[in-house]
Design an enzyme around this catalytic site. Structure first.
Site, PDB file in Angstrom:
ATOM      1  CG  ASP A  81      47.179  39.512  52.677  1.00 55.35           C
ATOM      2  OD1 ASP A  81      47.342  40.318  53.613  1.00 55.35           O
ATOM      3  OD2 ASP A  81      46.173  39.505  51.936  1.00 55.35           O
ATOM      4  CG  ASP A 103      45.306  38.465  60.901  1.00 59.10           C
ATOM      5  OD1 ASP A 103      45.093  38.933  62.043  1.00 59.10           O
ATOM      6  OD2 ASP A 103      44.471  38.486  59.990  1.00 59.10           O
ATOM      7  CD  GLU A 133      44.246  42.803  61.269  1.00 56.65           C
ATOM      8  OE1 GLU A 133      44.688  42.332  60.215  1.00 56.65           O
ATOM      9  OE2 GLU A 133      43.034  42.775  61.577  1.00 56.65           O
ATOM     10  CG  HIS A 179      39.403  41.818  54.130  1.00 56.06           C
ATOM     11  ND1 HIS A 179      39.582  41.421  55.425  1.00 56.06           N
ATOM     12  CD2 HIS A 179      40.613  42.221  53.682  1.00 56.06           C
ATOM     13  CE1 HIS A 179      40.865  41.578  55.757  1.00 56.06           C
ATOM     14  NE2 HIS A 179      41.507  42.067  54.727  1.00 56.06           N
ATOM     15  N   GLY A 180      36.658  42.856  50.778  1.00 51.42           N
ATOM     16  CA  GLY A 180      35.630  42.546  49.786  1.00 51.42           C
ATOM     17  C   GLY A 180      34.884  43.786  49.338  1.00 51.42           C
ATOM     18  CB  SER A 210      38.939  46.555  46.761  1.00 52.38           C
ATOM     19  OG  SER A 210      40.103  45.890  46.381  1.00 52.38           O
ATOM     20  CG  ASP A 231      42.571  39.920  46.575  1.00 59.69           C
ATOM     21  OD1 ASP A 231      42.570  39.784  45.342  1.00 59.69           O
ATOM     22  OD2 ASP A 231      42.553  38.949  47.345  1.00 59.69           O
ATOM     23  CB  THR A 232      37.849  43.087  46.119  1.00 60.01           C
ATOM     24  OG1 THR A 232      37.909  42.243  47.281  1.00 60.01           O
ATOM     25  CG2 THR A 232      36.478  42.992  45.495  1.00 60.01           C
TER      26      THR A 232
HETATM   27  P1  13P Z   1      40.227  43.971  49.422  1.00 63.27           P
HETATM   28  O1  13P Z   1      40.021  42.679  48.678  1.00 63.27           O
HETATM   29  O2  13P Z   1      38.980  44.458  50.083  1.00 63.27           O
HETATM   30  O3  13P Z   1      40.903  44.982  48.585  1.00 63.27           O
HETATM   31  O4  13P Z   1      41.225  43.634  50.650  1.00 63.27           O
HETATM   32  C1  13P Z   1      42.514  43.235  50.370  1.00 63.27           C
HETATM   33  C2  13P Z   1      43.271  42.955  51.618  1.00 63.27           C
HETATM   34  O5  13P Z   1      43.104  43.588  52.633  1.00 63.27           O
HETATM   35  C3  13P Z   1      44.284  41.887  51.556  1.00 63.27           C
HETATM   36  O6  13P Z   1      44.875  41.670  52.792  1.00 63.27           O
HETATM   37  O1  G3H Z   2      42.439  39.750  52.740  1.00 58.02           O
HETATM   38  C1  G3H Z   2      42.216  38.737  52.088  1.00 58.02           C
HETATM   39  C2  G3H Z   2      42.652  38.666  50.674  1.00 58.02           C
HETATM   40  O2  G3H Z   2      41.754  39.343  49.844  1.00 58.02           O
HETATM   41  C3  G3H Z   2      42.885  37.240  50.257  1.00 58.02           C
HETATM   42  O3  G3H Z   2      41.713  36.550  50.071  1.00 58.02           O
HETATM   43  O4  G3H Z   2      41.906  34.338  51.216  1.00 58.02           O
HETATM   44  O5  G3H Z   2      40.430  34.657  49.196  1.00 58.02           O
HETATM   45  O6  G3H Z   2      42.918  34.637  48.957  1.00 58.02           O
HETATM   46  P1  G3H Z   2      41.745  34.943  49.845  1.00 58.02           P
HETATM   47 ZN    ZN Z   3      43.577  42.030  54.431  1.00 60.24          ZN
END
Ligand code: 13P
Ligand code: G3H
Ligand code: ZN
Length: 283
Positions: A81, A103, A133, A179-180, A210, A231-232
């Site tokens: 990722d 990326d 991207e 993100h987040g 998320s 992820d979040t």
């Molecule tokens: P979120 O943590 O906002 O779900 O984003 C995840 C993501 O885009 C990982 O590449």
């Molecule tokens: O898009 C980012 C992912 O949520 C990964 O986050 O760099 O904290 O592992 P991280």
């Molecule tokens: Zn991402």
């Protein structure tokens, strides 16, 4: 079974559904994701950020996910990722990742094309799929001004040119997600998704899913998004369940017992997301 990202995403694009891509950094998260996918008979993408690789060690994390993917009853891709570091990308290619994201979105168009094309050439020769991207996945400012919002969005004509020049297998686009955790409700540009899909007819990726309301994800998928990055939501489910468990039993000290409620909570979240993506029984 371990498959490439393109194996999963080309089927999703043809079948007009999406597949969840969940971030992992350890055994427990990986186990939760694979068990959920098996129970839902769904393909799944397990992704490791560069930060996760730094935390767990590239070979350790690769071995855990690869072994569990190979043994899984459903198709699983092991994906890098947000790859930005050439050496990490090469390490993943050497160590059996079946999908890579390059990326280059922080660069201007020409430089993004240059760094992306370099990776598609190398990964392509190794039979590994590449996500790229163009546009930006937003930050989390609540009151983003209109011009800034517009600047972060993927320009459809540029996307077409970018894919032609880089030959990437899937494309992450900026359409209003971040993100987040979200402070307000995200506003997705659905027309932009439809336009880009109409022009490109290839697997499209949505980051920062998320906290995006289910109806919005379902609509985005119906218009052509095929990979939903989460992820979040898993991190928050893990933290909440673990906190509750420790609050309820101050004397427990066995890590296996402490980590199990969090693992189960993540598994439930993955199942919900698989349903939302429409990939149940698509294994
Ligand atoms: P979120 O943590 O906002 O779900 O984003 C995840 C993501 O885009 C990982 O590449
Ligand atoms: O898009 C980012 C992912 O949520 C990964 O986050 O760099 O904290 O592992 P991280
Ligand atoms: Zn991402």
């Amino acid at each position: 079974m371990l498959v490439t990202g393109d194996y999963i995403l080309s089927r999703a694009s043809e079948g007009n559904y999406a597949v969840g891509a969940f971030n992992t950094s350890n055994l427990e998260i990986t186990k939760a994701i694979i068990e959920a996918a098996e129970e839902m008979n769904s393909p799944v993408i397990i992704q490791t950020s560069q930060g996760a690789i730094k935390y767990a060690g590239l070979k350790n994390l690769g071995s855990i996910v690869r072994k569990m993917a190979e043994d899984a009853s459903v198709p699983v891709a092991l994906h890098l990722d947000h790859g930005t570091d050439f050496n990490v990308i090469m390490g993943c290619l050497r160590d059996g990742w079946s999908s890579i994201m390059i990326d280059g979105s922080k660069h201007e168009f020409e430089k993004n094309v240059e760094v992306t094309a370099e990776i598609t050439k190398i990964a392509g020769a190794m039979g590994v799929s590449v996500e790229a991207e163009i546009g930006k996945i937003g930050g989390q400012e609540e009151h983003i001004v209109v011009d800034e919002r517009e600047a972060s969005m993927t320009d459809p004509a540029e996307a077409v040119e970018f894919v032609k020049l880089t030959n990437c297998d899937s494309l992450a686009i900026g359409v209003g997600t971040a993100h987040g955790p979200y402070k307000g409700e995200p506003k997705l540009d659905f027309d932009r998704i439809e336009t880009i899909k109409g022009l490109l007819k290839m697997p499209l990726v949505l980051h920062g899913c998320s906290g995006v309301p289910e109806k919005d994800v379902v609509k985005a998928v119906s218009l052509g998004i095929n990979k939903i990055n989460i992820d979040t939501d898993l991190r928050q489910a893990f933290a909440k369940a673990t906190r509750e468990f420790l609050d309820s039993d101050a004397n427990e000290y066995d890590p296996r017992k402490i980590l199990t409620p969090g693992m189960n909570a993540m598994k439930e979240v993955v199942k919900t997301k698989i349903k939302m993506c429409g990939s149940e029984n698509k294994a």
